[in-house]
Design a protein around this motif. Structure first.
Motif, PDB file in Angstrom:
ATOM      1  N   GLU A   1     -28.774   9.434-122.983  1.00  0.00           N
ATOM      2  CA  GLU A   1     -29.973   9.257-123.834  1.00  0.00           C
ATOM      3  C   GLU A   1     -30.553   7.810-123.534  1.00  0.00           C
ATOM      4  OE1 GLU A   1     -31.685  11.166-125.897  1.00  0.00           O
ATOM      5  OE2 GLU A   1     -30.470  12.673-125.247  1.00  0.00           O
ATOM      6  N   ARG A   2     -29.657   6.865-123.261  1.00  0.00           N
ATOM      7  CA  ARG A   2     -30.188   5.519-123.100  1.00  0.00           C
ATOM      8  C   ARG A   2     -30.747   5.338-121.423  1.00  0.00           C
ATOM      9  NH1 ARG A   2     -32.654   2.223-122.517  1.00  0.00           N
ATOM     10  NH2 ARG A   2     -32.615  -0.103-122.489  1.00  0.00           N
TER      11      ARG A   2
ATOM     12  N   LEU B   1     -35.029   2.021-115.958  1.00  0.00           N
ATOM     13  CA  LEU B   1     -36.302   1.843-115.313  1.00  0.00           C
ATOM     14  C   LEU B   1     -37.338   2.638-115.949  1.00  0.00           C
ATOM     15  CD1 LEU B   1     -34.877   2.244-111.648  1.00  0.00           C
ATOM     16  CD2 LEU B   1     -35.592   0.363-112.822  1.00  0.00           C
ATOM     17  N   PHE B   2     -36.962   3.337-116.984  1.00  0.00           N
ATOM     18  CA  PHE B   2     -37.858   4.283-117.690  1.00  0.00           C
ATOM     19  C   PHE B   2     -38.340   3.742-119.462  1.00  0.00           C
ATOM     20  CE2 PHE B   2     -35.506   7.929-115.397  1.00  0.00           C
ATOM     21  CZ  PHE B   2     -36.393   7.816-114.465  1.00  0.00           C
TER      22      PHE B   2
ATOM     23  N   MET C   1     -22.328   5.411-113.266  1.00  0.00           N
ATOM     24  CA  MET C   1     -22.500   6.761-112.656  1.00  0.00           C
ATOM     25  C   MET C   1     -23.831   6.802-112.196  1.00  0.00           C
ATOM     26  SD  MET C   1     -19.879   9.464-114.000  1.00  0.00           S
ATOM     27  CE  MET C   1     -20.151   9.111-115.665  1.00  0.00           C
ATOM     28  N   ASN C   2     -24.989   5.779-112.395  1.00  0.00           N
ATOM     29  CA  ASN C   2     -26.240   5.604-112.010  1.00  0.00           C
ATOM     30  C   ASN C   2     -26.865   4.293-111.686  1.00  0.00           C
ATOM     31  OD1 ASN C   2     -28.427   4.892-114.464  1.00  0.00           O
ATOM     32  ND2 ASN C   2     -26.109   5.022-115.089  1.00  0.00           N
ATOM     33  N   THR C   3     -27.911   4.331-111.222  1.00  0.00           N
ATOM     34  CA  THR C   3     -28.725   3.109-110.823  1.00  0.00           C
ATOM     35  C   THR C   3     -30.201   3.144-111.638  1.00  0.00           C
ATOM     36  OG1 THR C   3     -29.394   4.156-108.739  1.00  0.00           O
ATOM     37  CG2 THR C   3     -27.598   2.649-108.971  1.00  0.00           C
ATOM     38  N   VAL C   4     -30.466   3.943-112.434  1.00  0.00           N
ATOM     39  CA  VAL C   4     -31.478   4.060-113.137  1.00  0.00           C
ATOM     40  C   VAL C   4     -31.402   2.935-114.506  1.00  0.00           C
ATOM     41  CG1 VAL C   4     -33.002   5.215-114.773  1.00  0.00           C
ATOM     42  CG2 VAL C   4     -32.171   6.167-112.794  1.00  0.00           C
ATOM     43  N   LEU C   5     -30.052   2.752-115.245  1.00  0.00           N
ATOM     44  CA  LEU C   5     -29.652   1.989-116.328  1.00  0.00           C
ATOM     45  C   LEU C   5     -29.037   0.848-115.726  1.00  0.00           C
ATOM     46  CD1 LEU C   5     -29.839   1.441-119.403  1.00  0.00           C
ATOM     47  CD2 LEU C   5     -27.710   2.711-119.743  1.00  0.00           C
TER      48      LEU C   5
END
Length: 333
Positions: free
Chosen positions: A328-329, A228-229, A206-210
């Motif tokens: 959190e990750r 990415l963070f 459900m995301n493209t950051v992790l």
């Protein structure tokens, strides 16, 4: 992608093709066309698990299927609706694009599609999760707003097109984000002097950051993730392949078919005396943080000389905790 997303895409495509002539009915028929390829899930109730898994996103997700079915469905609807201003060709064109854009979108997910069936090549770009709110929600909003506008108006066309442009643009951005994540992960492997032969990166749920990574490092698979963070280097955990211990079982025809489905990314292990086949392509789920399990796994048993695979999906009781861990990750290490 999930059913809602395919319905939204089909509706937008239907509007783009015939909305000027038939208004919201174009969205309705486009939504129907967008769901038809996924009717291959019926195979689960008609055949064994391995065969049904092989069939999923196969023929029904191919260009051949779109070309064959579009004129048939177009003719059937034409017989029902009798719209001279649309005609058989107009309905066929709507169904072709509704059917074709479905597998085209699915090709960007981890499972991929056999777009060029009967060739076995499966396209899987691994740059978007099957459920991604950032892709679906803005697209859905545009389609709903377009529905409220009068048929044939410029505002209706622009809003519908905006949904298509936003979703397509986001898809392009995810390819860039995948490249960034892949680069960071390969750099981490080089900095840690880890030798490997293959690497596969894909977005976490459900995301493209992790982003998650599977790494083939000889006797082990290494699994790691990168947000990415992140401010700390990527770390990897080793999972033994157990190839020697499972050699005999892996030589069975049914298991070979599972290995082919998972493109060689698998681990066979014993749990309480039962062989478990883990498909590594879809990553781990931390139901138990101390002992996460793979999302796609099958229990293997033998009946009358045949290996029977039974899906063994993770329990969903602790999903709130899993989503909390995911969030959190995503925020970085």
């Amino acid at each position: 992608m999930d059913s809602l997303t395919q319905i939204v895409l089909g509706a937008a495509v239907g509007e783009a093709v015939l909305g000027k002539k038939i208004g919201n009915r174009a969205m309705l028929w486009g939504a129907i066309a967008g769901t038809i390829p996924d009717l291959d899930v019926i195979a689960r109730y008609l055949t064994d698990t391995i065969t049904a898994t092989e069939m999923h996103r196969g023929f029904s997700h191919s260009i051949v299927f779109s070309i064959l079915m579009a004129p048939i469905l177009g003719w059937l609807v034409h017989q029902i609706k009798k719209r001279p201003d649309v005609g058989w060709k107009g309905w066929s064109w709507l169904f072709f694009w509704g059917l074709f854009t479905h597998p085209l979108l699915d090709a960007f997910t981890t499972w991929g599609t056999q777009l060029f069936w009967p060739f076995e090549t499966r396209l899987a770009f691994n740059n978007i999760f099957v459920i991604d709110p950032l892709y679906t929600l803005p697209f859905l909003t545009c389609v709903i707003i377009a529905m409220t506008r009068r048929r044939g108006t410029l505002s209706r066309k622009r809003i519908n097109n905006l949904g298509i442009y936003l979703s397509t643009g986001y898809l392009a951005i995810t390819l860039l984000l995948k490249w960034v994540a892949h680069t960071k992960i390969t750099e981490a492997l080089e900095n840690q002097n880890i030798a490997y032969t293959q690497i596969s990166t894909r977005p976490a749920p459900m995301n493209t950051v992790l982003w998650n990574a599977n790494v083939d490092a000889g006797d082990n698979y290494l699994i790691g993730d990168y947000s990415l963070f992140d401010s700390e280097p990527v770390s990897f955990k080793a999972y033994p392949k157990n190839r020697k211990a499972s050699e005999k079982l892996a030589s069975r025809d049914e298991v070979k078919r599972l290995i082919n489905i998972s493109e060689g990314w698998y681990i066979l292990e014993k749990e309480d005396g039962t062989w478990i086949y883990n498909d590594l392509r879809f990553g781990l789920i931390p139901i138990d943080p101390e002992n996460p399990q793979f999302v796609f796994r099958y229990k293997l048993t033998e009946e009358n000389g045949t290996i029977i695979a039974t899906e063994d999906r993770p329990e969903t009781e602790n999903m709130d905790a899993v989503l909390g861990t995911l969030w959190e990750r995503i925020k970085g290490n």
